[in-house]
Design a protein around this motif. Sequence first.
Motif, short mmCIF file in Angstrom:
data_model
loop_
_atom_site.label_atom_id
_atom_site.label_comp_id
_atom_site.label_asym_id
_atom_site.label_seq_id
_atom_site.Cartn_x
_atom_site.Cartn_y
_atom_site.Cartn_z
N GLU A 58 16.81 -4.98 7.24
CA GLU A 58 15.75 -4.13 6.71
C GLU A 58 15.78 -4.11 5.18
O GLU A 58 16.85 -4.11 4.58
CB GLU A 58 15.90 -2.69 7.21
CG GLU A 58 15.75 -2.56 8.70
CD GLU A 58 15.81 -1.11 9.17
OE1 GLU A 58 15.80 -0.20 8.33
OE2 GLU A 58 15.88 -0.92 10.38
N VAL A 59 14.59 -4.10 4.61
CA VAL A 59 14.47 -4.02 3.16
C VAL A 59 13.39 -2.98 2.84
O VAL A 59 12.37 -2.91 3.53
CB VAL A 59 14.06 -5.37 2.54
CG1 VAL A 59 13.97 -5.26 1.03
CG2 VAL A 59 15.05 -6.46 2.92
N LYS A 60 13.66 -2.18 1.84
CA LYS A 60 12.68 -1.18 1.44
C LYS A 60 12.61 -1.14 -0.08
O LYS A 60 13.64 -1.14 -0.74
CB LYS A 60 13.11 0.18 1.99
CG LYS A 60 12.11 1.29 1.72
CD LYS A 60 12.63 2.58 2.31
CE LYS A 60 11.65 3.71 2.13
NZ LYS A 60 12.14 4.92 2.78
N ALA A 61 11.40 -1.13 -0.58
CA ALA A 61 11.22 -1.03 -2.03
C ALA A 61 10.42 0.23 -2.33
O ALA A 61 9.43 0.51 -1.66
CB ALA A 61 10.50 -2.25 -2.56
N THR A 62 10.89 0.98 -3.33
CA THR A 62 10.19 2.20 -3.71
C THR A 62 9.98 2.20 -5.22
O THR A 62 10.72 1.58 -5.96
CB THR A 62 11.01 3.45 -3.33
OG1 THR A 62 12.35 3.26 -3.75
CG2 THR A 62 11.00 3.70 -1.83
N SER A 63 8.92 2.91 -5.61
CA SER A 63 8.68 3.12 -7.03
C SER A 63 8.41 4.60 -7.17
O SER A 63 7.44 5.11 -6.63
CB SER A 63 7.48 2.29 -7.50
OG SER A 63 7.25 2.54 -8.86
N GLY A 64 9.26 5.29 -7.89
CA GLY A 64 9.18 6.75 -7.90
C GLY A 64 9.47 7.23 -6.49
O GLY A 64 10.45 6.83 -5.89
N ASP A 65 8.57 8.06 -5.92
CA ASP A 65 8.80 8.49 -4.53
C ASP A 65 7.85 7.76 -3.58
O ASP A 65 7.66 8.16 -2.44
CB ASP A 65 8.68 10.01 -4.40
CG ASP A 65 7.36 10.53 -4.95
OD1 ASP A 65 6.52 9.68 -5.35
OD2 ASP A 65 7.17 11.75 -4.99
N LYS A 66 7.25 6.69 -4.07
CA LYS A 66 6.28 5.95 -3.26
C LYS A 66 6.91 4.67 -2.71
O LYS A 66 7.59 3.94 -3.43
CB LYS A 66 5.09 5.57 -4.16
CG LYS A 66 3.76 5.74 -3.45
CD LYS A 66 2.62 5.41 -4.39
CE LYS A 66 2.18 3.99 -4.16
NZ LYS A 66 1.34 3.45 -5.21
N THR A 67 6.68 4.42 -1.42
CA THR A 67 7.16 3.17 -0.85
C THR A 67 6.17 2.07 -1.23
O THR A 67 4.98 2.21 -1.05
CB THR A 67 7.24 3.28 0.68
OG1 THR A 67 8.15 4.33 0.99
CG2 THR A 67 7.73 1.99 1.31
N VAL A 68 6.67 0.97 -1.76
CA VAL A 68 5.78 -0.10 -2.19
C VAL A 68 5.89 -1.35 -1.31
O VAL A 68 5.00 -2.20 -1.32
CB VAL A 68 5.98 -0.47 -3.67
CG1 VAL A 68 5.43 0.63 -4.56
CG2 VAL A 68 7.44 -0.72 -4.01
#
Lengths: 148, 103
Positions: free
Chosen positions: B46-56
């Motif tokens: 699994e990979v997750k990218a976030t910017s601030g509190d937003k999932t991108v």
Amino acid sequence: MKRSRRSFLKLAGTAVALSMVPLKLLADFVRPKEAMAATDFDGVFASLGNAQDSDKIMLETPDIAENGAVVPVAVTSSIAGTSKIYIVVEKNPNPLAAAFMIPEGSEAFVQTRVKVAQTCPIYAVVEAGGKLYKTGRETKVTLGGCGG
Amino acid sequence: MAGSIRIRATLTGDVAEVKALMRHPMETGQRKDSAGNKIPAHFITEVKATSGDKTVLQAHWGAAVSQNPFLSFRIKGAKAGDTVKVQWLDNKGQTGAGEATVK
């Protein structure tokens, strides 16, 4: 002696049970387990659903990959409402290599590198508005991606 | 495993292109070592990218993603100074993360 053995077994049991709880990073994007585990090309689509061919997906792969272990793949979708992008390598042991979820606010674009076992088409599958679209490109592999 | 991802985020107009390189063996479980023993599977799932509190971006990977995976994606409406964080989780429960500032 017996008791300590029993308590050890109990402890070990708990440890095994704990390690079997799957860790999760993604709460709202469920792993397409069945499609990931599918061992043939048709199996992937049997699980994901049928995809229709589309020319609105741009798939960039090399025509000839010298090293099948590192094949760059870039997918750009111009289909409105693209929410998911899948990369499927037709003749890999598990054809579905990766599934991406594109939230609103991100472009329908991903680029990564995958292993390709042998010369075969690589497909980009795009989900938009609950429908599946696909585009494929043949990639020749001179050296397989399974190594050893 | 801090520092297991190298990330760069470059701004063009209002779109940030993120490039991440993760350090990971991505072992398929189908290879054998010189003694003929199977090398156990070890790959990022699994990979997750976030910017601030937003999932991108979110991703589920199989073993067919290459060793030391490279991942690139684009965030719309980004501005200089935004932070982008990428995290991964593998089939052995190990995790990695990296962070970058959009330039």
